[in-house]
Motif scaffolding. Sequence first.
Motif, PDB file in Angstrom:
ATOM      1  N   LEU A   1      43.379  38.778 -11.014  1.00 29.31           N
ATOM      2  CA  LEU A   1      43.970  38.908  -9.685  1.00 29.31           C
ATOM      3  C   LEU A   1      45.305  39.610  -9.879  1.00 29.31           C
ATOM      4  CD1 LEU A   1      43.347  35.255  -8.399  1.00 29.31           C
ATOM      5  CD2 LEU A   1      41.820  37.226  -8.218  1.00 29.31           C
ATOM      6  N   LYS A   2      45.515  40.769  -9.206  1.00 27.24           N
ATOM      7  CA  LYS A   2      46.713  41.567  -9.475  1.00 27.24           C
ATOM      8  C   LYS A   2      47.362  42.060  -8.186  1.00 27.24           C
ATOM      9  CE  LYS A   2      44.494  44.415 -12.274  1.00 27.24           C
ATOM     10  NZ  LYS A   2      44.189  45.488 -13.260  1.00 27.24           N
TER      11      LYS A   2
ATOM     12  N   ILE B   1      46.899  45.314  -3.765  1.00 29.54           N
ATOM     13  CA  ILE B   1      46.356  44.126  -4.427  1.00 29.54           C
ATOM     14  C   ILE B   1      44.917  44.394  -4.818  1.00 29.54           C
ATOM     15  CG2 ILE B   1      47.878  42.436  -3.334  1.00 29.54           C
ATOM     16  CD1 ILE B   1      45.722  41.964  -1.239  1.00 29.54           C
ATOM     17  N   GLY B   2      44.432  43.623  -5.782  1.00 34.13           N
ATOM     18  CA  GLY B   2      43.057  43.823  -6.217  1.00 34.13           C
ATOM     19  C   GLY B   2      42.513  42.647  -6.986  1.00 34.13           C
ATOM     20  N   VAL B   3      41.197  42.567  -7.009  1.00 33.39           N
ATOM     21  CA  VAL B   3      40.472  41.565  -7.796  1.00 33.39           C
ATOM     22  C   VAL B   3      39.524  42.321  -8.710  1.00 33.39           C
ATOM     23  CG1 VAL B   3      38.921  39.595  -7.763  1.00 33.39           C
ATOM     24  CG2 VAL B   3      40.608  39.872  -5.937  1.00 33.39           C
TER      25      VAL B   3
ATOM     26  N   THR C   1      36.425  46.614  -9.656  1.00 33.78           N
ATOM     27  CA  THR C   1      37.665  46.249  -8.970  1.00 33.78           C
ATOM     28  C   THR C   1      37.510  46.474  -7.470  1.00 33.78           C
ATOM     29  OG1 THR C   1      38.995  46.876 -10.887  1.00 33.78           O
ATOM     30  CG2 THR C   1      40.138  46.683  -8.785  1.00 33.78           C
ATOM     31  N   VAL C   2      37.835  45.460  -6.706  1.00 28.01           N
ATOM     32  CA  VAL C   2      37.951  45.586  -5.255  1.00 28.01           C
ATOM     33  C   VAL C   2      39.439  45.616  -4.945  1.00 28.01           C
ATOM     34  CG1 VAL C   2      37.473  44.540  -3.020  1.00 28.01           C
ATOM     35  CG2 VAL C   2      35.777  44.388  -4.854  1.00 28.01           C
TER      36      VAL C   2
ATOM     37  N   ALA D   1      38.270  49.042  -1.064  1.00 23.52           N
ATOM     38  CA  ALA D   1      37.552  50.053  -1.850  1.00 23.52           C
ATOM     39  C   ALA D   1      37.075  49.425  -3.154  1.00 23.52           C
ATOM     40  CB  ALA D   1      38.463  51.242  -2.142  1.00 23.52           C
ATOM     41  N   LEU D   2      35.884  49.829  -3.579  1.00 24.50           N
ATOM     42  CA  LEU D   2      35.316  49.349  -4.839  1.00 24.50           C
ATOM     43  C   LEU D   2      35.428  50.451  -5.879  1.00 24.50           C
ATOM     44  CD1 LEU D   2      33.640  47.289  -6.533  1.00 24.50           C
ATOM     45  CD2 LEU D   2      31.587  48.426  -5.642  1.00 24.50           C
ATOM     46  N   ARG D   3      35.968  50.113  -7.050  1.00 24.64           N
ATOM     47  CA  ARG D   3      36.086  51.063  -8.147  1.00 24.64           C
ATOM     48  C   ARG D   3      35.358  50.509  -9.375  1.00 24.64           C
ATOM     49  NH1 ARG D   3      36.809  53.628  -4.486  1.00 24.64           N
ATOM     50  NH2 ARG D   3      38.629  54.876  -3.871  1.00 24.64           N
TER      51      ARG D   3
END
Length: 732
Positions: free
Chosen positions: A672-673, A696-698, A712-713, A723-725
């Motif tokens: 979690l960032k 932010i991202g998970v 990563t979302v 966005a999904l990476r």
Amino acid sequence: MPFAFVLSCCLFFGMISHIQAQEIQNEDQKPVKIGLALSGGGAKGFAHIGVLKVLEKAGIVVDVVSGTSMGAVIGGLYSIGYTPAQLEDIALNNDWNELFNESPSRRFQSMIQKVQNNRLILSVPYRNGNIGLPRGLIDGQKIGLLLNQLTLSYHNVVDFRDLPIPFACVATNLNTGEGVRLESGYLPEAIRASIAIPSIFQPVTIDSTIYIDGGIARNIPASDARALGANFVISSDVGEPIEPADSLHTFVDVLIQSVGFGRKKSDKEQIRETDLLIQPDISNYSTFDFDKAAELIEIGEEAARKMLSRLQALGDSRSKSTKKSFSEVQDSIVISKINIEGANDYLRKSLKTSLTIKESESLSVRKLSEEMEKIYSSGHIDSLSYRVSPDPHASGSILTIRISAAKSNTIGFGARYDSQYKASLLFNGSFNKIFTEGDALVTDLRLGEQLQLRTSYALPYTLYPESGLNVQAQAIRTTVDIFQENKIISSINVESITLDVQTGVELFRNVAIATGIHTEVYNINQAIGEVFLFDNVDGLLTTQFFLYGDSFDRAYFPSKGNKLLIRSEFSDTRWGSGLTFAQHIGNWEFRLPLTPDVSLLSRLTAGRTFAGEQVLPLHYQFYSGGAIPISIFAERQYPLLGYEVQELRGDNLRAVETGVQFQIRKNAFLQLKWNAASVSDDWEWAIASSDFKSGIGVSAGGKTLIGPIELTVMTQDFGGPYALRINVGHTF
């Protein structure tokens, strides 16, 4: 009646014990000489330790020991004085998965290795212009160094019959397929030959004869114990049973099963040579279950306890036996002289300069072993072994180090996919001994949306801490996207050819400095969109300074440690460069473990450029955006969750990231960032929150055979859009 019944039972069992003790004596009434034969079986050989624990409790004093494969490891150490308790400690407190891992321990890798390693999916030998296959997946160097350390007190013993308990181990002659009893030579080398599982370990050469695992020819070494003089043999057998074909799930299972068919005949012959057979039930365990050592030791104890009455009778029959005398396991030694053998004079001198061991200095055995692992981990050496023997001319010991230079050329292949640059392929060639032993040439060809051809030549001055010369030439073609109001309005192709000459040295573990000259010719072409006008600059000549630090415990998903980059570059038209500017970048990442499975992660980044009114080339500006770092021009491109790659651009950069990482399983992680960045053409010391873009991202990811996988979302705020990476494969 009860008293008479109990008395009768006591007399009966006493008579049985007396008869068993009498049976143990041979017809000529010669003293019983007990031999212990320990079979091969990989990790299942840990069960032998449980057997030894019961033998000790039963008062059995073993006269000779023979061992095959893992039985050679346990038996060899037992023969020089390691107690069952000490052997259990060795089994439980060593990272056996790391010992069977070919890659040097990351904590001993040089900074160059930390960058170059972990990029390839496959690497195969390249010999005489042809691609081949290795003779073994690993060369067993790490376990060899461990054996060097554990047997140090008896390095000077040549005849294994002169050990406190006479010992022999079995290896298989690769030329003839015959089992060979090794009862003289260099003890750790003989044991290493006995455990050379074919196709897993590289074969071992001793006096021009090539050996592989002894279990191929004779897995239960009962006849070898008799050859050492035993007339009563106890065999502990943990060999692989023949399994149903549908239960074989890996190539190792198939390999072991195929060898097992030929071994059955030998096992029958050796069991006939056995007087007391102990067979622990290891049917639910595999050759590589090293993480289940405690369970296997307990299974060995259970099997031996079933024979306790016979063992106690055997012990009673030898009540007058003299206990063996062992030398104490050394904790420290004094080195009076150091000899280095093998390779060439240049590499030997480099090694001599690298050693922190001083003659006439007392040092711990652990420090000596660590020093040898450091040298091996330098990447310039194929093999390293050492031997400690008494110095006949001085007080102390002679340390003899034998090395062979890295000489195996390899061809490698890597592949990755990420949401920005899609699929990329890497073809790698690594070549040693270009001009002298110890040097290396590495060539990479990257294909995909980013094109790169890079060749690096490294010549070491010292091996550890590593210092040396590095020359690198590369050609790159990549795209820089130009954004306006969150949309791409143009794409620019950057093509450059560079030559770097650097010299560097590791100041201490995990920290290195380097300085050098960078020359570059570049071309910037309009790809799509509006026309951009650039200054007529097509060449640079700069000086560079680097400070690197990397103490991460893992290359991917690290849970503890620090990573640091400080880089300064200077360009001036007065020495022929196309621009005058100075640029500095500092990037610090750290991981702080809060619990064994939870770590705090953080990153601080600052980049500043002094260029006056001059416009920097696009690839010399700073960029931020995306979920993962971009490898080409990595020192100027940094992630920013919620934004596209290269969405933020400018001459100056400030960024911060924080978050938490959870280790869900052994190789699975969740992060979690939150991060924020400010990228601009002007540097203001007063920092306002409005200057920063945040996101932010998970991320969920894991380590696999093809490299890390990370999904990563991300979003700029909780309201979306999201966005999904995707990132699959090693970074290159």
